[in-house]
Design an enzyme around this catalytic site. Structure first.
Site: not given
Length: 401
Positions: A166, A67-68, A71
């Site tokens: 988010d 997930h990170e 980003h």
């Protein structure tokens, strides 16, 4: 959130673990392996339950990392430098050195995280179907199902339109595109975040009083959301006041520099050096900025190696240095201070050095506008040549505020 244990790099992004990540690993491993699986699927050995619980915990942390990383990768593709990723108790943090230049970039950076979690949930869901079809052990099916559900929950939860989630970033991007003011959009997103945080705290307290201690988790999460949203609101309000102040208006210039090819020993004997300060821009023979070096890095070079060690060898490369452009708004530079060595930001354009923004420059402007803002712990406001004379033998060219 600073890392405690560096793990390495992936796709060029530094990854680290905060010690608190052990909390989420222990919670999942013990909860799943010690309670959920033995209750729902009795008759297996304790070792099987422990292995499945631990595997689920590690894979959940890996899911958060994906997930990170999403980003971070999209941020870099949109011109935002990434300092690194830290995994901790409540998930993960991609530390960005700066802000998106447009509402569209802001939207893409924010939305890709939940999208990646949703994609993982779908992949894991397909894995569950495949495992059942091929007759895999039901413990394997249970772990895959658990991870699929958690990733789906992570995607949905992160889409809540409230900072610092988010969804709050997505809301900020939409409001920014609609109203044309990134700072007011950030204030409105922060308001939503504080409201959502208080809602989580209330729900957690009710859970504790009415049902179980599991509500403590919601209280902790709510406190984190409220505090982070409040900090973002303060930063956004500071941005509103400083939006018209350019970096060139406050930077210290001209700036004396350290020569990239010069040895550490030559630098210390340079007769032109009259002051010492904590950060020196490093420039090559063509006048191009190559990076920056701190006094600590120079002093760490063993004395017998200083004559053969070039300054560039101990300097931080430019791609890892916090920089700004002369025409940028000072408000956009403030968020980068936490990643700047000693709080100093190099002001560059076209590979050339134009100046340096120091914490004292920021503090002076904030005082002129009757504002308060938190400067990072690394921002040394007290380091002034008149206040702290250098010890003999360590003189470096340069002076700035």
């Amino acid at each position: 959130m600073k890392e405690t244990v560096p793990v390495g790099r992936f796709a060029g992004v530094r990854i680290g673990l905060h010690w608190s990540v052990l909390g989420i690993v222990a919670l999942v491993a013990v909860g799943l392996g010690g309670f959920v699986l033995p209750t729902e699927m009795p008759g297996r050995s304790p070792i099987a339950y422990a292995v499945c619980g631990t595997a689920a915990a590690v894979l959940l942390v890996c899911s958060v990392l994906v997930h990170e990383l999403a980003h971070a990768v999209v941020a870099r593709r949109n011109g935002v430098a990434v300092a690194g990723i830290t995994l901790w108790l409540l998930g993960g943090v991609a530390r960005l050195r700066g802000e998106a230049r447009s509402a569209g970039a802001d939207f893409r950076i924010a939305a890709v995280g939940p999208a990646s979690s949703a994609a993982l949930a779908l992949v894991l869901g397909a894995g569950v179907v495949a495992a059942i079809r091929f007759g895999a052990d039901e413990l394997v099916v249970a772990v895959l199902s658990y991870l699929a559900v958690l990733n789906a929950v992570l995607a949905v939860f992160n889409l809540v339109p409230a900072a610092p989630l988010d969804g709050g970033r997505v809301l900020r991007a939409v409001l920014w595109a609609w109203r044309g003011d990134r700072f007011r959009a950030a204030v409105w997103s922060a308001w939503a975040g504080r409201g959502f945080g208080f809602l989580l705290i209330t729900a957690g307290v009710v859970e504790v009083l009415m049902r179980s201690a599991a509500g403590v988790w919601w209280v902790l999460l709510g406190l984190f959301v409220v505090n982070t949203a409040a900090a973002e609101e303060r930063q956004a309000r500071t941005g509103l006041a400083l939006a018209g102040v350019a970096v060139a208006d406050v930077m210290s210039s001209p700036v004396e520099t350290a020569a990239a090819e010069q040895s550490v020993a030559q630098s210390s004997r340079d007769p032109a050096a009259s002051h010492r300060h904590p950060v020196l821009p490093v420039v090559d023979s063509r006048g191009q900025v190559r990076g920056a070096v701190t006094l600590d890095r120079l002093r760490a070079v063993p004395e017998h190696e200083r004559a053969t060690t070039a300054v560039i060898q101990v300097a931080e490369p430019l791609e890892e240095v916090t920089t700004a452009e002369p025409g940028e708004s000072l408000a956009l530079v403030l968020p980068r201070l936490s990643g700047a060595a000693r709080g100093r930001v190099l002001v560059c354009a076209g590979g050339r050095l134009h100046g340096i923004v120091a914490p004292s420059d920021i503090a002076r402007v904030l005082a002129d506008h009757s504002l308060t803002a938190s400067l990072p712990a690394s921002a040394d406001l007290s380091w002034e040549p008149d206040h702290r004379p250098p010890p003999p033998g360590w003189w470096y060219p340069g002076q700035h505020r």
